[in-house]
Design an enzyme around this catalytic site. Sequence first.
Site, PDB file in Angstrom:
ATOM      1  N   HIS A  25       0.879  -1.101   0.022  1.00 24.74           N
ATOM      2  CA  HIS A  25       0.158   0.023   0.158  1.00 24.74           C
ATOM      3  C   HIS A  25       0.907   1.062   0.131  1.00 24.74           C
ATOM      4  O   HIS A  25       0.755   2.148  -0.872  1.00 24.74           O
ATOM      5  CB  HIS A  25      -0.770  -0.047   1.124  1.00 24.74           C
ATOM      6  CG  HIS A  25      -1.660   1.059   1.454  1.00 24.74           C
ATOM      7  ND1 HIS A  25      -3.068   1.261   1.106  1.00 24.74           N
ATOM      8  CD2 HIS A  25      -1.342   2.417   2.008  1.00 24.74           C
ATOM      9  CE1 HIS A  25      -3.530   2.625   1.355  1.00 24.74           C
ATOM     10  NE2 HIS A  25      -2.638   3.203   1.676  1.00 24.74           N
ATOM     11  N   GLU A  26       1.751   1.425   1.010  1.00 27.64           N
ATOM     12  CA  GLU A  26       2.380   2.472   0.960  1.00 27.64           C
ATOM     13  C   GLU A  26       3.483   2.620  -0.234  1.00 27.64           C
ATOM     14  O   GLU A  26       3.595   3.806  -0.378  1.00 27.64           O
ATOM     15  CB  GLU A  26       3.242   2.506   2.482  1.00 27.64           C
ATOM     16  CG  GLU A  26       2.544   2.515   3.603  1.00 27.64           C
ATOM     17  CD  GLU A  26       1.308   3.784   3.735  1.00 27.64           C
ATOM     18  OE1 GLU A  26       1.901   4.755   3.173  1.00 27.64           O
ATOM     19  OE2 GLU A  26       0.456   3.558   4.427  1.00 27.64           O
ATOM     20  N   HIS A  82       1.785   4.744  -2.767  1.00 32.07           N
ATOM     21  CA  HIS A  82       1.927   6.172  -2.916  1.00 32.07           C
ATOM     22  C   HIS A  82       3.406   6.416  -3.419  1.00 32.07           C
ATOM     23  O   HIS A  82       3.477   7.498  -4.010  1.00 32.07           O
ATOM     24  CB  HIS A  82       2.058   6.437  -1.319  1.00 32.07           C
ATOM     25  CG  HIS A  82       0.499   6.604  -0.651  1.00 32.07           C
ATOM     26  ND1 HIS A  82      -0.518   7.314  -1.178  1.00 32.07           N
ATOM     27  CD2 HIS A  82       0.094   6.017   0.374  1.00 32.07           C
ATOM     28  CE1 HIS A  82      -1.606   7.227  -0.492  1.00 32.07           C
ATOM     29  NE2 HIS A  82      -1.259   6.351   0.681  1.00 32.07           N
ATOM     30  N   HIS A 133       3.560   6.841  -6.858  1.00 35.25           N
ATOM     31  CA  HIS A 133       2.763   8.035  -7.312  1.00 35.25           C
ATOM     32  C   HIS A 133       3.484   9.217  -7.298  1.00 35.25           C
ATOM     33  O   HIS A 133       3.643   9.961  -8.149  1.00 35.25           O
ATOM     34  CB  HIS A 133       1.344   8.174  -6.338  1.00 35.25           C
ATOM     35  CG  HIS A 133       0.433   9.179  -7.054  1.00 35.25           C
ATOM     36  ND1 HIS A 133      -0.701   9.426  -6.164  1.00 35.25           N
ATOM     37  CD2 HIS A 133       0.209   9.848  -8.273  1.00 35.25           C
ATOM     38  CE1 HIS A 133      -1.418  10.214  -6.983  1.00 35.25           C
ATOM     39  NE2 HIS A 133      -0.965  10.420  -7.915  1.00 35.25           N
TER      40      HIS A 133
END
Length: 736
Positions: free
Chosen positions: A502-503, A506, A509
């Site tokens: 998940h992290e 980011h 991104h």
Amino acid sequence: MKNITSLFLISSLAITNACTTMKTSENTATEIPAPDASLSSNPFMKKSSLQYQAPEFDKIKDEHFKPAFDYGMKVQMAEVEKIANNSAAPTFENTILALENSGEVLKRAQLVFYNLTGSNTNPELQKLEEEYAPIFSALSDKILLNEKLYNRIKAIKTADLGSEEKRVLELYTTNFEIAGANLSAENKTKVKKINEELATLSTQFSSKLLDARKNGALLITDVKELDGLSPDEIAAAAADAKSAGQTGYLLPLQNTTQQPLLQNLKNRATREKLFKASWYRAEKGNGDDTRSILERQAKLRMEKGQLMGKKSFAEWKLQDQMAKNPENAMNLLARLATPAVETAKRESDEIQKLIDKQKGGFKVEPWDWNFYAEQVRKEKYDLDENQIKPYFEVRTVLEKGVFFAAEKFYGITFKERNDLPVYHPDVKAYEVFDRDGKSLAIYYLDFYTRNNKNGGAWMSNFVEQSHLLDQKPVIVNVFNFQKPAEGKPSLISYDDVTTMFHEFGHTLHGLFADQKYISISGTNVPRDFVEFPSQINEFFALEPSVLKNYALHYQTKQPMPQALVDKIKKAGTFNQGYSTTELVSAATIDMNWHSVTDASQFKPTLEFEKDVLAKYGFNLKEVPPRYHSPYFAHIWGGGYSAGYYAYMWSDMLNSDAWDWITANGGMTRENGDRFRKYILSVGNSMDLNEAFKNFTGRNPDLKPLLKDKGFISENSGKVKMDVAAKSVKQQNSKKK
């Protein structure tokens, strides 16, 4: 979570590289304050000499921040005044571009400072954070409420601007107006005063909560009370107690309501003590109590929203988000809440049957849920978390799982960098290379929990990408995994595995940011979009080619047996009623605190929260909200006020986009390149509703999310009466 740097940095104004003197053809030069001799050795006065301006942690000391802040603010305001008072006709170059190029020293110091206060703070930094919270808020207001500056922005002609320039101008205009630039002088003064107090209160809340978390740790003196924990977990608890100067076994608190160890603790009294230590941590009436602070924050936010011409703070806050207004956000929550609560009731009945079968003689309570849910999972799916952990060694998961998936889908590669200074010995650094082999970014990881680190997991930038400034991203991921005892392997749960994926979503991104201007670069996007790239990355955790590469037994190095993999997949939607209910109830609490339209509607914290939960049908006492108001750091100490719903909004985008990917070939480089092009690399350079539509060819649909959670059957829109296993991706929601 995408860490939202507080104060002035959360506005769209990017305070970055500035010249020492600014000139225009129409005006004489305005001198920028020169640094005095005492600043000559301050590392923030110039760009870092390290690759991509990575922070020089070997040179940065606590005493460098205050003088850098003070000097940086003087320079920032001199530059802004120069722009506002320019007698030349307003243009994009002499107004917007000049703002983008302002505040180099201050931005550099703030980005490092706020990352350290979250991940490695100390009393000196905490004091400095509280001191400067109202000061930075006032600086932001001086800029965003500057009438001359706002009038210049409004007067800029758009005819000859490129698409990115038009978008930046649009967002500057919107952000100035959201901040109150078009208010009367009287109301501007009121907003400034409110903002200063809110900034102070937010910092005070975070400081108190950090102390509450530290002081709330549960000390156990008799090792028998820890029955069910592994020898390594017990050794870690003993080490934590010793580090704290205590005798026994210390169970530190994570930032969520439920605590990971509750799953394994056999002693019910110990479970109850640990749960209550978590639940009551910040409402004891002592110096760590946060209630008076958050109640004041809620009232001030309501006043601010109404000064801005809106009925509530939530209505003001959501106007530039994908949801647009609180009604749309609450509609999504309601559509999730009904099937989630119904499913949680059935899950509760299953747990109670097991307790009765074992002649427990009690009704299930919140501290029982995870312990018995794990047994139900073992019984239904023959899945034991302790069977899984040996296959998830943290560095192996990172390098052979997270990195491997990124290389396969996007073509990027990684090289560990031991030559770069770090802010703590536990931190690791990597250089990232693009699909063409060219260096792309620097990436740091901070794995383990500390008593001076905020709870949860997040991504932040030390340096933000910008073609204008020739900057490449420097990014950090921070986690709170339990550090193993000396010489022991760092084994994590499957939930922790998905947190890592998940992290890193980011991080992707941020890595793939491809904008000219920082203000629209990378993760500088609406809150209800920012979690989308992170949540979709979780799918790769169980993608077969990825899983077999990283799920290796830490001793034998053998891959996880297919039978165990199948069990994980079959258990995919297990406990989804619970996990979704705790998330949606927390988001509903948040939205209600910030949807108040009259001060008479406020009540004391615990009564207000209780009434909200009852009003919206969250009536299962055994399923508490993921965050109780007194320790809801996302909304009182972070940037998610009236925004916690964003996780669920992003989840809708995430499930729908993955539905498209699986229908179009799955984990192929072609799909990876497409996702990078239309989602990860666009930043905030366009309407993100359109960006999503460009990727999938359709508007987002909630149905794939309901299917992934097991709330509706594959071929119908009806809520199912049993929870079938379809997908594992939602199991990770504990990271949020």
